[in-house]
Design an enzyme around this catalytic site. Structure first.
Site, short mmCIF file in Angstrom:
data_model
loop_
_atom_site.label_atom_id
_atom_site.label_comp_id
_atom_site.label_asym_id
_atom_site.label_seq_id
_atom_site.Cartn_x
_atom_site.Cartn_y
_atom_site.Cartn_z
N ASP A 11 0.86 -1.18 0.00
CA ASP A 11 0.00 0.00 0.00
C ASP A 11 0.90 1.23 0.00
OD1 ASP A 11 -2.21 1.69 0.24
OD2 ASP A 11 -2.17 1.60 2.43
N GLU A 71 -1.61 -1.20 -4.95
CA GLU A 71 -2.80 -0.40 -5.19
C GLU A 71 -2.53 0.69 -6.21
OE1 GLU A 71 -6.33 1.72 -2.63
OE2 GLU A 71 -4.33 1.69 -1.77
N ASP A 143 -2.34 0.92 7.37
CA ASP A 143 -1.63 0.73 6.10
C ASP A 143 -1.26 -0.75 5.89
OD1 ASP A 143 -1.37 3.57 5.18
OD2 ASP A 143 -0.35 3.73 7.11
#
Length: 173
Positions: A11, A71, A143
């Site tokens: 992430d 992502e 996260d």
């Protein structure tokens, strides 16, 4: 599709980059590790990116993933924040590539749909499902939880893609 594969979910973020590692075997996954790489706010941008790079290299060398799920960047209202996030994401894309790890990217909606079943799920719902799907994970920073959701999404997507390719092969015969 190899029956055993290690997936790292990443992430991207300049301040905090979440990471999570899953081992996948015969369509099932097990939790390996997760955490957050943080950069020092007081450093210059290039030094913070170097911290991120070095942290990711260390994680990759420690866990030796076979595949990475990252992502896609969404656009912030603040252009400066978007640029910094994009630079951090560049590092996050670069490190697995340097390590010859296959990279797949997913939009936030794809990740939410894979994990929760709804593409516009709230962060809290995603975190609850991550903990339901991987009960051994314990408490995670946001996260790291997001990174684990990415790894779970990739696990599901690679299985689905493998099955779809098999069906396509059978139909073309």
């Amino acid at each position: 599709m190899p029956s055993n594969v290690r997936i790292i979910g990443l992430d991207p973020g300049l301040r905090h980059t979440g990471w999570a590692v899953l081992d996948c075997q015969n369509y099932k996954f097990s939790f390996v590790a997760a955490g957050v790489i943080s950069s020092t706010d007081s450093l210059k941008l290039e030094e913070r990116l170097l911290e991120l790079y070095q942290g990711l290299i260390q994680i990759m060398d420690q866990y030796h993933p076979d595949e990475a799920a990252i992502e896609e960047v969404f656009v912030n209202k603040n252009p400066q924040s978007t640029l910094k996030l994009g630079q951090a994401r560049g590092i996050v894309l670069l490190v697995p590539t340097i390590k010859n790890v296959k990279v797949s990217t997913y939009t936030p909606n794809q990740i939410k749909k894979a994990v929760v079943g709804v593409g516009h799920a709230e962060k809290k719902q995603v975190d609850m499902m991550v903990h339901a799907l991987v009960p051994t994970v314990g408490r995670l920073k946001a996260d790291a939880s997001d990174a684990l959701a990415m790894a779970i999404c990739h696990s599901y997507m690679r299985t689905t893609n493998f099955r779809m390719n098999k069906i396509t092969e059978m139909m073309s015969k």
